[in-house]
Each structure stands twice: as structure tokens, then as C-alpha cells.
Design a protein around this motif. Structure first.
Motif, PDB file in Angstrom:
ATOM      1  N   ASN A 212      47.611 -50.117   9.824  1.00  0.00           N
ATOM      2  CA  ASN A 212      46.560 -50.334  10.813  1.00  0.00           C
ATOM      3  C   ASN A 212      45.204 -50.603  10.180  1.00  0.00           C
ATOM      4  O   ASN A 212      44.167 -50.145  10.669  1.00  0.00           O
ATOM      5  N   GLY A 213      45.210 -51.355   9.106  1.00  0.00           N
ATOM      6  CA  GLY A 213      43.967 -51.795   8.493  1.00  0.00           C
ATOM      7  C   GLY A 213      43.135 -50.676   7.894  1.00  0.00           C
ATOM      8  O   GLY A 213      41.912 -50.770   7.862  1.00  0.00           O
ATOM      9  N   TRP A 214      43.782 -49.629   7.432  1.00  0.00           N
ATOM     10  CA  TRP A 214      43.136 -48.511   6.754  1.00  0.00           C
ATOM     11  C   TRP A 214      42.133 -47.760   7.633  1.00  0.00           C
ATOM     12  O   TRP A 214      41.228 -47.109   7.152  1.00  0.00           O
ATOM     13  N   LYS A 215      42.317 -47.863   8.950  1.00  0.00           N
ATOM     14  CA  LYS A 215      41.502 -47.055   9.856  1.00  0.00           C
ATOM     15  C   LYS A 215      42.001 -45.620   9.799  1.00  0.00           C
ATOM     16  O   LYS A 215      43.161 -45.368   9.499  1.00  0.00           O
ATOM     17  N   GLN A 216      41.115 -44.696  10.115  1.00  0.00           N
ATOM     18  CA  GLN A 216      41.543 -43.299  10.210  1.00  0.00           C
ATOM     19  C   GLN A 216      42.367 -43.139  11.479  1.00  0.00           C
ATOM     20  O   GLN A 216      42.003 -43.652  12.528  1.00  0.00           O
ATOM     21  N   ALA A 217      43.463 -42.417  11.360  1.00  0.00           N
ATOM     22  CA  ALA A 217      44.342 -42.208  12.519  1.00  0.00           C
ATOM     23  C   ALA A 217      43.601 -41.386  13.576  1.00  0.00           C
ATOM     24  O   ALA A 217      43.022 -40.356  13.258  1.00  0.00           O
ATOM     25  N   PRO A 218      43.614 -41.859  14.827  1.00  0.00           N
ATOM     26  CA  PRO A 218      43.007 -41.063  15.897  1.00  0.00           C
ATOM     27  C   PRO A 218      43.707 -39.710  16.025  1.00  0.00           C
ATOM     28  O   PRO A 218      44.863 -39.543  15.631  1.00  0.00           O
ATOM     29  N   TYR A 219      43.013 -38.746  16.600  1.00  0.00           N
ATOM     30  CA  TYR A 219      43.532 -37.393  16.739  1.00  0.00           C
ATOM     31  C   TYR A 219      44.898 -37.389  17.422  1.00  0.00           C
ATOM     32  O   TYR A 219      45.818 -36.700  16.972  1.00  0.00           O
ATOM     33  N   GLU A 220      45.031 -38.170  18.499  1.00  0.00           N
ATOM     34  CA  GLU A 220      46.295 -38.182  19.244  1.00  0.00           C
ATOM     35  C   GLU A 220      47.440 -38.700  18.383  1.00  0.00           C
ATOM     36  O   GLU A 220      48.560 -38.199  18.447  1.00  0.00           O
ATOM     37  N   VAL A 221      47.171 -39.696  17.570  1.00  0.00           N
ATOM     38  CA  VAL A 221      48.201 -40.261  16.692  1.00  0.00           C
ATOM     39  C   VAL A 221      48.598 -39.227  15.639  1.00  0.00           C
ATOM     40  O   VAL A 221      49.783 -39.023  15.373  1.00  0.00           O
ATOM     41  N   ALA A 222      47.611 -38.579  15.050  1.00  0.00           N
ATOM     42  CA  ALA A 222      47.892 -37.565  14.029  1.00  0.00           C
ATOM     43  C   ALA A 222      48.718 -36.417  14.626  1.00  0.00           C
ATOM     44  O   ALA A 222      49.660 -35.924  13.991  1.00  0.00           O
ATOM     45  N   GLN A 223      48.394 -36.009  15.852  1.00  0.00           N
ATOM     46  CA  GLN A 223      49.150 -34.952  16.520  1.00  0.00           C
ATOM     47  C   GLN A 223      50.583 -35.388  16.795  1.00  0.00           C
ATOM     48  O   GLN A 223      51.525 -34.620  16.625  1.00  0.00           O
TER      49      GLN A 223
END
Length: 90
Positions: free
Chosen positions: A59-70
């Protein structure tokens, strides 16, 4: 006090109930499940870090959103629980 102890991790309870001067090696010998729990936590962290890295790479080295990380953490947790129950992870 027993209700308070139920909320703590087994290694904390073991340390609290052990006599003064008890080392971590002593506790690991008395409570082999403590070492096993630590390995599972390390395995979870490794899998989680790898999955987050893969997501960021895709995903283009974006930080994973909280929901995705969860969601990733929950998927890994379920996968590990299944592997433990089936005997593939010990």
C-alpha cells in the motif's frame, strides 16, 4: 486478592508467590508453561510485524490504519489458536 490475581499473567502470579531470591530460571523450571507463553508472544510479534510490513509494502508504504492493524492482529491470533489446538504449534 484472588480476584486480582486472576487478571494477571501466570508468570506474574508465579513471581509473586515465589520465595525471595527466586530467579527467572527457577521460575521457568517450575512453570514450563511460562517459557511456552513467551515463545507464543514472540511468534505473534514476529508474524504481526511481517504482516504489517507486507501490508505497508502493498500500500505504498503508508502506515496501516488502526482498524487494519487490529484486523491483522485478530487474524494472526485466530490462526495461532487454531495451530495450537491442532498441535502444529507448540
Amino acid at each position: 486478592m484472588t480476584d486480582e490475581l486472576k487478571r494477571l499473567k501466570p508468570r506474574i502470579v508465579a513471581a509473586l508467590k515465589s520465595p525471595p531470591g527466586t530467579t527467572l530460571e527457577d521460575l521457568a523450571g517450575l512453570f514450563p508453561e511460562l517459557d511456552r507463553e513467551e515463545r507464543f508472544e514472540e511468534e505473534f510479534r514476529n508474524r504481526y510485524n511481517d504482516a504489517i510490513f507486507d501490508w505497508q509494502h502493498s500500500n505504498g508504504w503508508k502506515q496501516a490504519p488502526y482498524e487494519v492493524a487490529q484486523e491483522i492482529a485478530e487474524q494472526i491470533r485466530h490462526e495461532m489458536e487454531y495451530q495450537i489446538r491442532s498441535g502444529r504449534l507448540s
